[in-house]
Motif scaffolding. Sequence first.
Motif, PDB file in Angstrom:
ATOM      1  N   ARG A   1       0.858  -1.181   0.000  1.00 44.74           N
ATOM      2  CA  ARG A   1       0.000   0.000   0.000  1.00 44.74           C
ATOM      3  C   ARG A   1       0.898   1.236   0.000  1.00 44.74           C
ATOM      4  O   ARG A   1       1.953   1.249   0.632  1.00 44.74           O
ATOM      5  CB  ARG A   1      -0.860  -0.014   1.260  1.00 44.74           C
TER       6      ARG A   1
ATOM      7  N   PRO B   1       2.848   4.224   0.961  1.00 42.20           N
ATOM      8  CA  PRO B   1       3.262   4.557   2.320  1.00 42.20           C
ATOM      9  C   PRO B   1       2.533   5.768   2.907  1.00 42.20           C
ATOM     10  O   PRO B   1       2.270   5.809   4.116  1.00 42.20           O
ATOM     11  CB  PRO B   1       4.763   4.825   2.210  1.00 42.20           C
TER      12      PRO B   1
ATOM     13  N   GLN C   1      -0.583   6.589   2.283  1.00 44.85           N
ATOM     14  CA  GLN C   1      -1.892   6.084   2.687  1.00 44.85           C
ATOM     15  C   GLN C   1      -1.795   5.281   3.978  1.00 44.85           C
ATOM     16  O   GLN C   1      -2.686   5.331   4.824  1.00 44.85           O
ATOM     17  CB  GLN C   1      -2.508   5.237   1.580  1.00 44.85           C
ATOM     18  N   ARG C   2      -0.701   4.538   4.142  1.00 48.17           N
ATOM     19  CA  ARG C   2      -0.489   3.795   5.389  1.00 48.17           C
ATOM     20  C   ARG C   2      -0.373   4.751   6.571  1.00 48.17           C
ATOM     21  O   ARG C   2      -0.914   4.491   7.643  1.00 48.17           O
ATOM     22  CB  ARG C   2       0.761   2.922   5.288  1.00 48.17           C
TER      23      ARG C   2
ATOM     24  N   ALA D   1      -3.896   6.083   7.380  1.00 44.92           N
ATOM     25  CA  ALA D   1      -4.704   5.059   8.045  1.00 44.92           C
ATOM     26  C   ALA D   1      -4.262   4.864   9.491  1.00 44.92           C
ATOM     27  O   ALA D   1      -5.097   4.747  10.399  1.00 44.92           O
ATOM     28  CB  ALA D   1      -4.612   3.745   7.274  1.00 44.92           C
ATOM     29  N   THR D   2      -2.954   4.862   9.722  1.00 44.93           N
ATOM     30  CA  THR D   2      -2.428   4.700  11.083  1.00 44.93           C
ATOM     31  C   THR D   2      -2.852   5.869  11.961  1.00 44.93           C
ATOM     32  O   THR D   2      -3.293   5.679  13.099  1.00 44.93           O
ATOM     33  CB  THR D   2      -0.890   4.587  11.054  1.00 44.93           C
TER      34      THR D   2
ATOM     35  N   ALA E   1       3.349  -0.364  11.677  1.00 47.07           N
ATOM     36  CA  ALA E   1       2.289   0.294  10.920  1.00 47.07           C
ATOM     37  C   ALA E   1       2.821   1.322   9.935  1.00 47.07           C
ATOM     38  O   ALA E   1       2.188   1.592   8.923  1.00 47.07           O
ATOM     39  CB  ALA E   1       1.291   0.953  11.859  1.00 47.07           C
ATOM     40  N   TRP E   2       3.988   1.914  10.205  1.00 47.10           N
ATOM     41  CA  TRP E   2       4.496   2.943   9.287  1.00 47.10           C
ATOM     42  C   TRP E   2       5.923   2.712   8.817  1.00 47.10           C
ATOM     43  O   TRP E   2       6.452   3.501   8.049  1.00 47.10           O
ATOM     44  CB  TRP E   2       4.363   4.336   9.883  1.00 47.10           C
TER      45      TRP E   2
ATOM     46  N   LEU F   1       7.998  -0.649   3.881  1.00 45.64           N
ATOM     47  CA  LEU F   1       7.736  -2.056   3.570  1.00 45.64           C
ATOM     48  C   LEU F   1       9.008  -2.820   3.234  1.00 45.64           C
ATOM     49  O   LEU F   1       9.144  -3.982   3.585  1.00 45.64           O
ATOM     50  CB  LEU F   1       6.756  -2.160   2.396  1.00 45.64           C
TER      51      LEU F   1
ATOM     52  N   TYR G   1      -9.385   7.953  -0.577  1.00 43.20           N
ATOM     53  CA  TYR G   1      -8.001   8.139  -0.154  1.00 43.20           C
ATOM     54  C   TYR G   1      -7.312   9.237  -0.943  1.00 43.20           C
ATOM     55  O   TYR G   1      -6.451   9.928  -0.409  1.00 43.20           O
ATOM     56  CB  TYR G   1      -7.209   6.823  -0.236  1.00 43.20           C
TER      57      TYR G   1
ATOM     58  N   TYR H   1      10.739   7.068   2.852  1.00 38.93           N
ATOM     59  CA  TYR H   1      10.125   5.974   2.090  1.00 38.93           C
ATOM     60  C   TYR H   1      10.754   5.775   0.712  1.00 38.93           C
ATOM     61  O   TYR H   1      10.152   5.157  -0.161  1.00 38.93           O
ATOM     62  CB  TYR H   1       8.619   6.223   1.946  1.00 38.93           C
TER      63      TYR H   1
END
Length: 165
Positions: A33, A35, A37-38, A41-42, A71-72, A75, A126, A149
Motif C-alpha cells: 500500500r 506509504p 496512505q499507510r 490510516a495509522t 504500521a508505518w 515495507l 483516499y 520511504y
Amino acid sequence: YRRQHTKETHLSKFNRTEIEAVLGSYTKVLFVRDPFQRLIATFLQGMGSSPSFSSFVQDVLYSGTHNGSVAWKPLVSLCQPCLVQYDYVVMFGFHKQELGHLLRRAGVPVESSLPEFTDTQVQWTYRWLSEQMFSELSVQQKKQLSYFYRWDLAAFSFSSSFLTD
C-alpha cells in the motif's frame, strides 16, 4: 517443510538452508500500500498520540525505521522484497482483480469466496483524504517523508503517491 509445525515461526530462527526450503514450499504473496496512505490510516486509527497529522508525521520521522511501529515502517525493511522472491505482489486498490486471480490459481471457486470490494470508492476517498492531509505538511516534512520511504517508492510502482511528486 519438516519443521513447519514447530513453535519456531520466525524465519530468523532457521538457518539459511532451512529458510530457503521454507520459502520455497509456500506461495508468497506481498500486499503493498502506498506509504502515505499507510500513514493516514495509522493516524486515523489513533495509533499515534499526536493531536495533528503534521505532528504525527514529525513523530514518525523522529522515531525512524529502528524505533518505529510496523504500521508505518517502510515495507522494504519489513518484507525484504529484494531477498524474498514473492510469487505475487498485490497493490492496495486492486484487490478485486488480484485476489480473484490468486483464488483461481489456487483452485478456489471465486464467485463464492470474494467479499464485495469497493476499490473505486476507496481510491477516490483516499485521494481526497491524501490531498487534505498532504496540505497540512511543511515542504521540509514532505521532503523528509519522501526520503524516509525512498526504497518503497523505488521498489513498488506507486504512480499516484503524493510522495513521488
